[in-house]
Design an enzyme around this catalytic site. Structure first.
Site, PDB file in Angstrom:
ATOM      1  N   LYS A 221       0.824  -1.223   0.000  1.00 20.12           N
ATOM      2  CA  LYS A 221       0.000   0.000   0.000  1.00 20.12           C
ATOM      3  C   LYS A 221       0.852   1.264   0.000  1.00 20.12           C
ATOM      4  CE  LYS A 221      -4.332  -2.016   1.466  1.00 20.12           C
ATOM      5  NZ  LYS A 221      -5.381  -2.168   2.496  1.00 20.12           N
ATOM      6  N   ARG A 255      -3.655 -10.072   4.871  1.00 21.53           N
ATOM      7  CA  ARG A 255      -4.037 -10.121   3.457  1.00 21.53           C
ATOM      8  C   ARG A 255      -2.851  -9.668   2.613  1.00 21.53           C
ATOM      9  NH1 ARG A 255      -6.230  -6.672  -0.374  1.00 21.53           N
ATOM     10  NH2 ARG A 255      -7.789  -7.580  -1.745  1.00 21.53           N
TER      11      ARG A 255
HETATM   12  C1  PT1 Z   1      -7.988  -4.575   3.162  1.00 19.48           C
HETATM   13  C2  PT1 Z   1      -8.245  -4.541   1.762  1.00 19.48           C
HETATM   14  C3  PT1 Z   1      -9.335  -5.333   1.275  1.00 19.48           C
HETATM   15  N1  PT1 Z   1      -7.519  -3.797   0.888  1.00 19.48           N
HETATM   16  C4  PT1 Z   1      -9.773  -6.078   3.451  1.00 19.48           C
HETATM   17  N2  PT1 Z   1     -10.065  -6.097   2.145  1.00 19.48           N
HETATM   18  C5  PT1 Z   1      -7.851  -3.777  -0.416  1.00 19.48           C
HETATM   19  N3  PT1 Z   1     -10.507  -6.826   4.318  1.00 19.48           N
HETATM   20  C6  PT1 Z   1      -8.915  -4.561  -0.883  1.00 19.48           C
HETATM   21  C7  PT1 Z   1      -3.029   2.200  -0.952  1.00 19.48           C
HETATM   22  O1  PT1 Z   1      -2.992   3.009  -0.007  1.00 19.48           O
HETATM   23  O2  PT1 Z   1      -7.016  -3.872   3.699  1.00 19.48           O
HETATM   24  N4  PT1 Z   1      -8.749  -5.336   3.968  1.00 19.48           N
HETATM   25  N5  PT1 Z   1      -9.631  -5.315  -0.044  1.00 19.48           N
HETATM   26  C8  PT1 Z   1      -7.053  -2.921  -1.371  1.00 19.48           C
HETATM   27  N6  PT1 Z   1      -7.293  -1.540  -1.118  1.00 19.48           N
HETATM   28  C9  PT1 Z   1      -6.272  -0.592  -1.124  1.00 19.48           C
HETATM   29  C10 PT1 Z   1      -6.348   0.517  -0.292  1.00 19.48           C
HETATM   30  C11 PT1 Z   1      -5.161  -0.774  -1.915  1.00 19.48           C
HETATM   31  C12 PT1 Z   1      -5.304   1.425  -0.224  1.00 19.48           C
HETATM   32  C13 PT1 Z   1      -4.107   0.122  -1.897  1.00 19.48           C
HETATM   33  C14 PT1 Z   1      -4.175   1.240  -1.030  1.00 19.48           C
HETATM   34  O3  PT1 Z   1      -2.131   2.101  -1.795  1.00 19.48           O
END
Ligand code: PT1
Length: 275
Positions: A221, A255
């Site tokens: 992230k 995850r």
């Molecule tokens: C998570 C999650 C998810 N993240 C759960 N499901 C994502 N339960 C998708 C960035 O800052 O943490 N928990 N499903 C992906 N979402 C992101 C959010 C991807 C922020 C990247 C960022 O780069």
């Protein structure tokens, strides 16, 4: 700490890895193409061989700035992939969705965990989750993916996320979701500054008060861009450090895009902690 995921077992007695299976949309194909399904099957088999405990499949990007997709589009992307992965490996499959119609169809196809970044706040979702009676991840998010990073604001991010968990636990259990089927997730990167994310990770132990297992998703992230100055493809070391620390502080599910490496970080941290 042992979950029945639509007939498949997820044992979180010791910390485990949730492997992300990307169902990347591309304009030249739909999710049902043989090559896509074959790639998904091989991906899932590899994740299982590397020691993942559950495979997470999503058809809607929830990265910062991502636009919403329709239910029809999401079902089209995801359903054949869920079926193929259910066929190709015996791990529980998690469906990363906020939409009750997708939850229902995916569980009918064999999925056994609902991973909802909207924590069942979408109209009809809490009733469907109660009816399906599979484990549910309730994740905290401020705003929606398209705009959540515009100006994240909290009174006290840890207290605010704890209040949110209390509210969503009350709403979910009132609708008939079993408390023993709930997993909580602070939602790293979902309407949070880098400092908010650091505070949530630093104080992760506070969220153990609810008695539910904690999931942390931090793999690759943007916090590793902000704090370490790393581009997307250089974020594995930071992600592993964060995974080890999250487990040390009590997380039971990490995850990740990188099953094998993350499982080493998780297992070492758990061994040190004697979990
Ligand atoms: C998570 C999650 C998810 N993240 C759960 N499901 C994502 N339960 C998708 C960035 O800052 O943490 N928990 N499903 C992906 N979402 C992101 C959010 C991807 C922020 C990247 C960022 O780069």
């Amino acid at each position: 700490m042992v979950f029945n995921c639509n007939g498949r077992r997820l044992d979180l007695t010791t910390p485990q890895v949730m492997a992300i299976l990307n169902v990347t949309p591309d304009s030249f194909s739909d999710g049902g193409r043989y090559s896509d399904l074959d790639a998904a099957k091989r991906g899932a088999e590899e994740m299982a061989a590397e020691g993942a405990a559950v495979i997470d499949i999503g058809g809607e990007s929830t990265r910062p700035g991502a636009a919403a997709v329709s239910e029809a589009e999401e079902l089209d992307r995801v359903l054949t992939v869920v079926e193929a992965v259910i066929d190709s490996c015996d791990l529980p499959v998690s469906i990363d969705t906020t939409k009750p119609g997708v939850m229902r169809a995916a569980v009918a196809a064999g999925a056994g965990v609902i991973n909802d970044i909207n924590a069942l706040r979408t109209a009809g979702a809490v009733e469907v989750a109660a009816e399906l009676a599979v484990p549910v991840v309730l994740m905290h998010m401020q705003g929606s993916p398209r705009t959540m990073q515009d100006a994240p604001l909290y009174r006290d991010v840890v207290a605010d996320v704890a209040d949110f968990f209390r509210q969503r636990l009350t709403a979910a259990t009132a609708a008939g979701v079993l408390p023993t089927n709930i997993i909580l997730d602070p939602g790293i990167g979902f309407g949070k500054s880098a400092d908010h994310n650091l505070q949530l990770l630093r104080e992760l132990e506070q969220f153990l008060q609810f008695g539910s297992p904690l999931l942390v998703g931090i793999s690759r992230k943007s916090i590793f861009g902000t704090i370490l100055g790393r581009a997307l493809e250089e974020r594995l070391p930071g992600s592993l450090a964060a995974a080890a620390i999250a487990v040390w502080l009590g997380a039971k599910l990490i995850r990740t895009h990188d099953t094998k490496a993350t499982l080493d970080a998780v297992n070492f941290s758990a061994a040190l902690r004697q979990q």
